[in-house]
Write an enzyme that holds these catalytic residues in place. Sequence first.
Site, PDB file in Angstrom:
ATOM      1  CG  ASN A  88      33.451  46.856  32.864  1.00 25.20           C
ATOM      2  OD1 ASN A  88      32.639  47.703  33.233  1.00 25.20           O
ATOM      3  ND2 ASN A  88      34.646  46.731  33.420  1.00 25.20           N
ATOM      4  CG  HIS A 101      34.879  39.475  34.713  1.00 24.25           C
ATOM      5  ND1 HIS A 101      35.173  39.368  33.369  1.00 24.25           N
ATOM      6  CD2 HIS A 101      35.295  40.706  35.073  1.00 24.25           C
ATOM      7  CE1 HIS A 101      35.755  40.476  32.958  1.00 24.25           C
ATOM      8  NE2 HIS A 101      35.824  41.315  33.975  1.00 24.25           N
ATOM      9  CG  HIS A 103      34.692  44.087  38.371  1.00 23.97           C
ATOM     10  ND1 HIS A 103      36.056  44.146  38.488  1.00 23.97           N
ATOM     11  CD2 HIS A 103      34.437  44.013  37.034  1.00 23.97           C
ATOM     12  CE1 HIS A 103      36.611  44.122  37.274  1.00 23.97           C
ATOM     13  NE2 HIS A 103      35.646  44.032  36.380  1.00 23.97           N
TER      14      HIS A 103
HETATM   15  P1  AMP Z   1      37.331  43.944  33.119  1.00 25.83           P
HETATM   16  O1  AMP Z   1      38.029  45.229  32.802  1.00 25.83           O
HETATM   17  O2  AMP Z   1      35.924  44.116  33.611  1.00 25.83           O
HETATM   18  O3  AMP Z   1      37.448  42.943  31.988  1.00 25.83           O
HETATM   19  O4  AMP Z   1      38.103  43.368  34.384  1.00 25.83           O
HETATM   20  C1  AMP Z   1      39.134  42.446  34.337  1.00 25.83           C
HETATM   21  C2  AMP Z   1      39.682  42.392  35.734  1.00 25.83           C
HETATM   22  O5  AMP Z   1      40.404  41.192  35.877  1.00 25.83           O
HETATM   23  C3  AMP Z   1      40.632  43.528  36.111  1.00 25.83           C
HETATM   24  O6  AMP Z   1      40.132  44.180  37.258  1.00 25.83           O
HETATM   25  C4  AMP Z   1      41.961  42.821  36.374  1.00 25.83           C
HETATM   26  O7  AMP Z   1      42.666  43.403  37.433  1.00 25.83           O
HETATM   27  C5  AMP Z   1      41.505  41.415  36.713  1.00 25.83           C
HETATM   28  N1  AMP Z   1      42.442  40.339  36.404  1.00 25.83           N
HETATM   29  C6  AMP Z   1      43.058  40.103  35.220  1.00 25.83           C
HETATM   30  N2  AMP Z   1      43.800  38.966  35.296  1.00 25.83           N
HETATM   31  C7  AMP Z   1      43.621  38.491  36.545  1.00 25.83           C
HETATM   32  C8  AMP Z   1      44.120  37.351  37.247  1.00 25.83           C
HETATM   33  N3  AMP Z   1      44.966  36.479  36.658  1.00 25.83           N
HETATM   34  N4  AMP Z   1      43.733  37.165  38.525  1.00 25.83           N
HETATM   35  C9  AMP Z   1      42.899  38.046  39.131  1.00 25.83           C
HETATM   36  N5  AMP Z   1      42.393  39.129  38.527  1.00 25.83           N
HETATM   37  C10 AMP Z   1      42.763  39.362  37.257  1.00 25.83           C
END
Ligand code: AMP
Length: 139
Positions: A88, A101, A103
């Site tokens: 995203n 990042h 996914h």
């Molecule tokens: P996005 O919406 O693409 O920015 O995805 C952010 C992702 O990070 C989400 O799927 C969250 O569940 C994940 N996330 C947020 N904080 C953490 C964390 N501390 N450890 C692991 N995953 C996280």
Amino acid sequence: MREQNCIFCRIANGEIPSTTLYEDARFRVIFDLSPATRGHVLLIPKEHYADLTELDTETAREVLPLAARIGRAMKAGLGAAGFNLVQNNGEAAGQTVRHFHLHIIPRYGAGEELLLWKPGESTAEEREALSSRMGEYLR
Ligand code: AMP
Ligand code: ZN
């Protein structure tokens, strides 16, 4: 650059503990805390880039080969039938953490909600007009 207030900078560099699947000099791959499916991970560069448009070329060229290695491990180790890459860029696209990042979401093929869109419609004229609006920025 690394940013003190960025949670993924701190996780990727080991300041905040995470369940780490893989780590090398440039990346850390961690398990998402709110997984879409069992084994959903995030591939995170150790340097701070807000999104794909800021990623440097050296880092970018390692992202897909590493994602492929992880996808193979999901299939071999977890019995995944396939996997999705989701990435995203910007709040409008659902990005909640402004540190690039990727996914990697394993798919097991039974009763999972897929991340699909409803197919719309377009005309050849619309596609041509869209192409000329963007094309000048690609030269
Ligand atoms: P996005 O919406 O693409 O920015 O995805 C952010 C992702 O990070 C989400 O799927 C969250 O569940 C994940 N996330 C947020 N904080 C953490 C964390 N501390 N450890 C692991 N995953 C996280
Ligand atoms: Zn960061």
